[in-house]
Scaffold this active site. Structure first.
Site, PDB file in Angstrom:
ATOM      1  N   GLY A 195       0.833  -1.201   0.000  1.00  0.00           N
ATOM      2  CA  GLY A 195       0.000   0.000   0.000  1.00  0.00           C
ATOM      3  C   GLY A 195       0.860   1.239   0.000  1.00  0.00           C
ATOM      4  N   ALA A 196       1.992   1.151  -0.707  1.00  0.00           N
ATOM      5  CA  ALA A 196       3.046   2.168  -0.602  1.00  0.00           C
ATOM      6  C   ALA A 196       2.663   3.514  -1.205  1.00  0.00           C
ATOM      7  CB  ALA A 196       4.330   1.652  -1.252  1.00  0.00           C
ATOM      8  N   GLN A 216      -1.921   6.770   2.058  1.00  0.00           N
ATOM      9  CA  GLN A 216      -1.704   7.846   3.022  1.00  0.00           C
ATOM     10  C   GLN A 216      -0.784   7.462   4.167  1.00  0.00           C
ATOM     11  OE1 GLN A 216      -4.230  11.146   4.224  1.00  0.00           O
ATOM     12  NE2 GLN A 216      -5.852   9.628   4.010  1.00  0.00           N
ATOM     13  N   ILE A 217      -1.003   6.294   4.751  1.00  0.00           N
ATOM     14  CA  ILE A 217      -0.154   5.885   5.881  1.00  0.00           C
ATOM     15  C   ILE A 217       1.288   5.747   5.426  1.00  0.00           C
ATOM     16  CG2 ILE A 217       0.336   4.025   7.526  1.00  0.00           C
ATOM     17  CD1 ILE A 217      -2.681   3.501   7.662  1.00  0.00           C
ATOM     18  N   ALA A 218       1.476   5.105   4.271  1.00  0.00           N
ATOM     19  CA  ALA A 218       2.830   4.891   3.760  1.00  0.00           C
ATOM     20  C   ALA A 218       3.550   6.207   3.478  1.00  0.00           C
ATOM     21  CB  ALA A 218       2.790   4.032   2.504  1.00  0.00           C
ATOM     22  N   ARG A 260     -18.408  -4.577   8.778  1.00  0.00           N
ATOM     23  CA  ARG A 260     -17.057  -5.085   9.073  1.00  0.00           C
ATOM     24  C   ARG A 260     -16.821  -6.426   8.389  1.00  0.00           C
ATOM     25  NH1 ARG A 260     -12.928  -4.031  12.618  1.00  0.00           N
ATOM     26  NH2 ARG A 260     -11.708  -5.811  13.283  1.00  0.00           N
ATOM     27  N   VAL A 314      -0.823  -3.915   9.361  1.00  0.00           N
ATOM     28  CA  VAL A 314      -1.483  -2.662   9.722  1.00  0.00           C
ATOM     29  C   VAL A 314      -2.893  -2.613   9.124  1.00  0.00           C
ATOM     30  CG1 VAL A 314      -1.367  -0.137   9.543  1.00  0.00           C
ATOM     31  CG2 VAL A 314       0.740  -1.469   9.879  1.00  0.00           C
ATOM     32  N   ASP A 368      -3.411   2.093  19.293  1.00  0.00           N
ATOM     33  CA  ASP A 368      -4.363   2.139  20.403  1.00  0.00           C
ATOM     34  C   ASP A 368      -3.637   2.415  21.719  1.00  0.00           C
ATOM     35  OD1 ASP A 368      -6.557   1.270  18.654  1.00  0.00           O
ATOM     36  OD2 ASP A 368      -5.470  -0.630  18.635  1.00  0.00           O
ATOM     37  N   ARG A 379      -2.683   6.038  21.772  1.00  0.00           N
ATOM     38  CA  ARG A 379      -3.879   6.837  22.059  1.00  0.00           C
ATOM     39  C   ARG A 379      -4.217   6.801  23.542  1.00  0.00           C
ATOM     40  NH1 ARG A 379      -7.215   4.369  16.865  1.00  0.00           N
ATOM     41  NH2 ARG A 379      -6.745   6.066  15.386  1.00  0.00           N
ATOM     42  N   HIS A 382      -7.908  -5.194  17.457  1.00  0.00           N
ATOM     43  CA  HIS A 382      -7.843  -3.787  17.034  1.00  0.00           C
ATOM     44  C   HIS A 382      -9.200  -3.442  16.429  1.00  0.00           C
ATOM     45  CE1 HIS A 382      -6.569   0.016  15.495  1.00  0.00           C
ATOM     46  NE2 HIS A 382      -6.801  -0.355  14.251  1.00  0.00           N
TER      47      HIS A 382
END
Length: 332
Positions: free
Chosen positions: A11-12, A15-17, A98, A129, A159, A162, A187
């Site tokens: 997933g490069a 957004q996270i990457a 879900r 992730v 988590d 947080r 999670h």
């Protein structure tokens, strides 16, 4: 500078990457003297974006970054890697249940598990992730039978971070003064953030979080619900999911797995359950762990009250249901 290690991020182009890759390449995970070869995997429609990410990595002039290989081929992506950040997954869309998300993503992680099994180093450290992270990690491991089950983990560090932030704000201390907050279970919104075994330094004096907060109702209600629903709150405010904080948590998780934890300190990781604390066996369940020589070990002998035990039952039940559903999908 040491010999480069190969690290894959899936997933490069996402957004996270975008935050994660920079942190890794700066040396915040594997060390300031560890050179890296980054393998960036994404799907064909994202190739253009992936090229842009590669340009930015080049333009950042990062001394540790030896080479970057963008690819859509899992055989290339997982070849000889020592660490894997499995970020890429179908995001949950509005109106999606879900179970729909689970059905789509377990197929992705089945394929990636098979690729890891065939191409990665046998001691590869795998961090999942992409959600549902615990069950995706379980499926990934199932289809990588030659890799130890202990080498597949799911991220609950976000988590934990947080939860620590909430306690630090409540007590009025710095984040570094909050120790040994635990995330148990999945999670998901059934996770249990637990402070019963945690400590906090107030004016240089260490005391239990429970005593420092001195508000049982808050710790069993508002605090738990805030941590459980924090991801949804971020989406509501930002109109996009957590990216910067998720990337930071992924770095924290892999950094500690690679470098170890300080004596007496433990961190939360989704790992294969051996039945500790009454959790169901053979699911990926978040436990407190200590890490030495790149090997995690579940911390034993911690106290749990009736409230905590009831929460562990709920999250364990959800994970068993997810496992059953996931296995039915991949075996169809």
């Amino acid at each position: 500078m040491s010999e480069p290690i190969k690290v894959v991020v899936t997933g490069a182009a996402g957004q996270i990457a975008y935050s994660l890759l920079y942190m890794i390449a700066r040396g915040e995970v594997f060390g300031k003297d560890q050179s890296l070869i980054l393998h960036l995997l994404d799907i064909p429609p994202m190739v253009g974006v992936l090229d842009g990410v590669c340009m930015e990595l080049a333009d950042s002039a990062l001394p540790l970054l030896h080479k970057v290989f963008p690819t859509t081929d899992p055989a290339v992506a997982f070849n000889d890697v020592s660490a894997a950040f499995l970020v890429g997954a179908m995001p949950r869309r509005e109106g999606m249940e879900r179970k729909d998300l689970l059905s789509a993503n377990v197929k992705i992680f089945k394929a990636q598990g098979a690729a890891i099994n065939q191409y990665a180093k046998k001691d590869v450290k795998v961090l999942v992730v992409g959600n549902p992270a615990n069950t995706n990690a379980l499926i990934c491991s199932h289809y990588a039978p030659t890799i130890p089950k202990e080498n597949f983990t799911a991220m609950t560090r976000l988590d934990q971070n947080r939860a620590k932030a909430q306690i630090a704000a409540k007590v009025g201390v710095q984040i570094t003064d909050v120790l040994n907050v635990i995330i148990w279970g999945n999670h998901s919104s059934t996770q249990f953030p637990d402070v019963l075994n945690g400590n906090v330094k107030v004016n240089g004096v260490e005391k239990s979080i429970f005593d420092a907060v001195n508000n049982k109702a808050y710790l069993q209600n508002e605090f738990v619900e805030t941590v459980q629903k924090r991801g949804a709150a971020v989406i509501s405010a930002r109109k996009m999911s957590s990216a910067m904080s998720a990337a930071k948590a992924a770095c924290d998780h892999m950094h500690d797995w690679w470098n170890g934890t300080q004596p007496g300190n433990y961190v939360s990781m989704g790992v294969i359950s051996d039945g500790s604390y009454g959790a169901p066996k053979d699911i990926i369940f978040s436990f407190p762990v200590e890490i030495v020589n790149k090997k995690w070990k579940i911390v034993q002998g911690l106290k749990l009250d009736d409230f905590a035990n009831s929460k562990l039952v709920i999250t364990g039940k959800e994970l068993l249901e997810e496992k059953q559903e996931a296995m039915s999908v991949v075996q169809d």
